[in-house]
Scaffold this motif. Sequence first.
Motif, PDB file in Angstrom:
ATOM      1  N   GLN A   1      35.466  -9.272 -52.678  1.00  0.00           N
ATOM      2  CA  GLN A   1      34.507  -9.925 -53.564  1.00  0.00           C
ATOM      3  C   GLN A   1      33.224 -10.293 -52.830  1.00  0.00           C
ATOM      4  O   GLN A   1      32.139 -10.258 -53.406  1.00  0.00           O
TER       5      GLN A   1
ATOM      6  N   TYR B   1      45.004 -11.025 -60.434  1.00  0.00           N
ATOM      7  CA  TYR B   1      43.556 -10.891 -60.585  1.00  0.00           C
ATOM      8  C   TYR B   1      43.003 -11.930 -61.558  1.00  0.00           C
ATOM      9  O   TYR B   1      41.975 -12.554 -61.280  1.00  0.00           O
TER      10      TYR B   1
ATOM     11  N   TRP C   1      39.058 -12.887 -62.312  1.00  0.00           N
ATOM     12  CA  TRP C   1      38.760 -11.596 -62.930  1.00  0.00           C
ATOM     13  C   TRP C   1      39.061 -11.686 -64.427  1.00  0.00           C
ATOM     14  O   TRP C   1      39.966 -12.409 -64.833  1.00  0.00           O
TER      15      TRP C   1
ATOM     16  N   LEU D   1      38.753  -4.628 -65.381  1.00  0.00           N
ATOM     17  CA  LEU D   1      38.488  -6.038 -65.132  1.00  0.00           C
ATOM     18  C   LEU D   1      37.157  -6.187 -64.420  1.00  0.00           C
ATOM     19  O   LEU D   1      36.772  -5.318 -63.621  1.00  0.00           O
ATOM     20  N   HIS D   2      36.482  -7.283 -64.692  1.00  0.00           N
ATOM     21  CA  HIS D   2      35.217  -7.595 -64.035  1.00  0.00           C
ATOM     22  C   HIS D   2      35.334  -8.926 -63.325  1.00  0.00           C
ATOM     23  O   HIS D   2      36.051  -9.829 -63.770  1.00  0.00           O
ATOM     24  N   TYR D   3      34.562  -9.044 -62.260  1.00  0.00           N
ATOM     25  CA  TYR D   3      34.449 -10.284 -61.515  1.00  0.00           C
ATOM     26  C   TYR D   3      32.974 -10.636 -61.427  1.00  0.00           C
ATOM     27  O   TYR D   3      32.202  -9.907 -60.818  1.00  0.00           O
TER      28      TYR D   3
END
Length: 142
Positions: A93, A115, A120, A136-138
Motif C-alpha cells: 500500500q 483485505y 479495501w 477491490l480498491h484501496y
Amino acid sequence: MIIRPYQEADRPFLRTLYLAARKQAWPWLESHDWRLEDFDRAVLGETVLVAEHEGRPVGFASLFEAENFLHNLFVAPEAQGQGAGLALLQAAQETFTSTGALKCLVRNTDALAFYCRHGWHKVSRGTAPNGEYFLLHYPVTR
C-alpha cells in the motif's frame, strides 16, 4: 517481521511457497498442472517484496507498480497468523501513488475478509479462468 526487496536467492523458496499456498488457499481449483515455475510467470515484470521472519522468508507480495495493482500476496501456510500478510499488505500500500487495486477470488473468503478488514472495498465482480472474483480498491489519502 522484515519486509525487503526480492533477491534471486529467494526464488527456490518462493516457488515452493507459491505452489503450496495456492493449493491451501484455493482447494476447489484443479491443481495437478501447477508447477514451481508458475511463480516465475506470475511475477514477471513486477516488483516483489519478501516477508522475512528470524532470517528466513515466510511470504511475498508482487505488484505491478505502474497500475498500483497488488497481483499476489501469499504467506507460507505454517507462517500464517504471525503478521507477515499484514506487513506485506502495508508495504504494498505504501507504494501506491493513487487508488490501489487487486482481484480476489469470491470463494477465497479468508483473503477477502483480510483485505476488507484492512480498508479495501469491493467495487465490482468479474469472471476469470480461476472463477469469479471481486475487484477491490484501496483509497490513497496522501
